[in-house]
Design an enzyme around this catalytic site. Structure first.
Site, PDB file in Angstrom:
ATOM      1  N   HIS A  46     -72.714 -63.457 -84.357  1.00  0.00           N
ATOM      2  CA  HIS A  46     -72.835 -64.388 -85.480  1.00  0.00           C
ATOM      3  C   HIS A  46     -73.397 -65.725 -85.010  1.00  0.00           C
ATOM      4  O   HIS A  46     -72.776 -66.781 -85.196  1.00  0.00           O
ATOM      5  CB  HIS A  46     -71.478 -64.576 -86.155  1.00  0.00           C
TER       6      HIS A  46
ATOM      7  N   GLU B 212     -61.238 -54.881 -86.464  1.00  0.00           N
ATOM      8  CA  GLU B 212     -61.679 -55.708 -87.590  1.00  0.00           C
ATOM      9  C   GLU B 212     -61.634 -54.990 -88.935  1.00  0.00           C
ATOM     10  O   GLU B 212     -62.054 -55.570 -89.943  1.00  0.00           O
ATOM     11  CB  GLU B 212     -63.115 -56.180 -87.355  1.00  0.00           C
TER      12      GLU B 212
ATOM     13  N   THR C 147     -61.171 -62.615 -89.579  1.00  0.00           N
ATOM     14  CA  THR C 147     -61.895 -62.783 -90.844  1.00  0.00           C
ATOM     15  C   THR C 147     -62.358 -61.444 -91.406  1.00  0.00           C
ATOM     16  O   THR C 147     -62.150 -61.149 -92.586  1.00  0.00           O
ATOM     17  CB  THR C 147     -63.088 -63.735 -90.680  1.00  0.00           C
ATOM     18  N   ASP C 148     -62.995 -60.623 -90.575  1.00  0.00           N
ATOM     19  CA  ASP C 148     -63.431 -59.312 -91.055  1.00  0.00           C
ATOM     20  C   ASP C 148     -62.244 -58.420 -91.378  1.00  0.00           C
ATOM     21  O   ASP C 148     -62.301 -57.622 -92.329  1.00  0.00           O
ATOM     22  CB  ASP C 148     -64.332 -58.638 -90.017  1.00  0.00           C
TER      23      ASP C 148
ATOM     24  N   ARG D 247     -69.588 -61.900 -76.656  1.00  0.00           N
ATOM     25  CA  ARG D 247     -69.315 -61.021 -77.799  1.00  0.00           C
ATOM     26  C   ARG D 247     -70.676 -60.466 -78.203  1.00  0.00           C
ATOM     27  O   ARG D 247     -71.559 -61.199 -78.637  1.00  0.00           O
ATOM     28  CB  ARG D 247     -68.664 -61.790 -78.952  1.00  0.00           C
TER      29      ARG D 247
END
EC number: 4.1.2.-
Length: 251
Positions: free
Chosen positions: A44, A145, A170-171, A69
């Site tokens: 991201h 996730e 969040t996911d 990541r």
């Protein structure tokens, strides 16, 4: 020895920084602070491989362990990052045992895995003895996730060759039908996070989590998480800038 693994061997959790902005100067600056590791986020963020390679060097120069990541759980990408000097891999969206095995195979040389031999930067750090200790120099975490990953958590944790799991709150919240908040207090998400932590420790594995603030990171460390990140660089920059502006305009 990997600095994060050293923390664990000494009975301590590891605290990591998180980078979403490309560049070597601030990567080194964060690494010179009291972080055990600094994670470069390639999923991201606009950071590409040409940018990540010198950032890995900067983080190592600063004294922290360089982690990445990855964009996806892809063996060719993972192996390339390891050869470039990443000593920790956090692979996103690992939902099944097979996907966890894909990660594990990329982290280790034969006979434990399928990693191709070409450790250009690691051989500079560890010399000719790198092959014999390669597995101990790398930490691998599978991201949890989704609802599917929760259902398969014990199978994922049973995979030899990964150190543990890393929760993407969040996911996970989004897949459970809630707002994608980092430091969520939604009961179902909080319960799911606690369940992952408990199952990981029951399996003898490590568990990490992404946090959006130092305060929330402190809570997760107190709860027994082994690897905690506390606020990405972009969020810290924005927060600091807002405070400076507020101070300047407080007439």
């Amino acid at each position: 020895m990997n600095k994060v693994r050293t923390c664990w061997n000494e009975g301590r959790p590891a605290l990591a920084g998180w980078l979403q902005l490309p560049g070597t100067l601030h990567a080194e600056a964060l690494a010179r602070l009291d972080y055990d590791a600094v994670v470069i986020d390639m999923q991201h963020s606009p950071i590409d491989f040409g940018q990540v390679a010198p950032m890995l060097i900067a983080i190592e120069l600063g004294g922290a362990e360089p982690f990445v990541r990855t964009q996806v759980n892809d063996p060719s990408d993972i192996m390339k990052l390891l050869d470039a000097g990443a000593y920790g891999i956090i692979a996103p969206m690992v939902n099944t045992r097979a996907e966890a095995q894909t990660l594990a195979s990329a982290l280790h040389y034969s006979p434990r895995g399928l990693r191709s031999f070409g450790p250009r930067r690691p051989s500079l750090r560890y010399g000719s003895g790198y092959l014999a200790q390669a597995s101990e120099t790398v930490v691998g975490l599978a991201m949890i996730e989704t609802r599917e990953a929760l259902a398969n958590i014990d199978e994922i944790l049973s995979v030899d060759g990964i150190d543990g799991v890393f929760i993407g709150p969040t996911d996970l919240a989004l897949d459970l039908g809630h707002a994608p908040l980092v430091d969520t207090e939604e009961a179902e998400v909080v319960s799911a996070i606690a369940h992952v932590r408990e199952r990981a420790h029951a399996a003898g594995k490590r568990v990490g989590i992404f946090c959006g603030s130092g305060g929330f990171a402190r809570v997760k460390l107190a709860e027994g998480f082994d690897f905690v990140t506390a606020a990405p660089d972009l969020a810290m920059l924005s927060a600091a800038a807002r405070q400076v502006i507020a101070d300047a305009r407080a007439l």
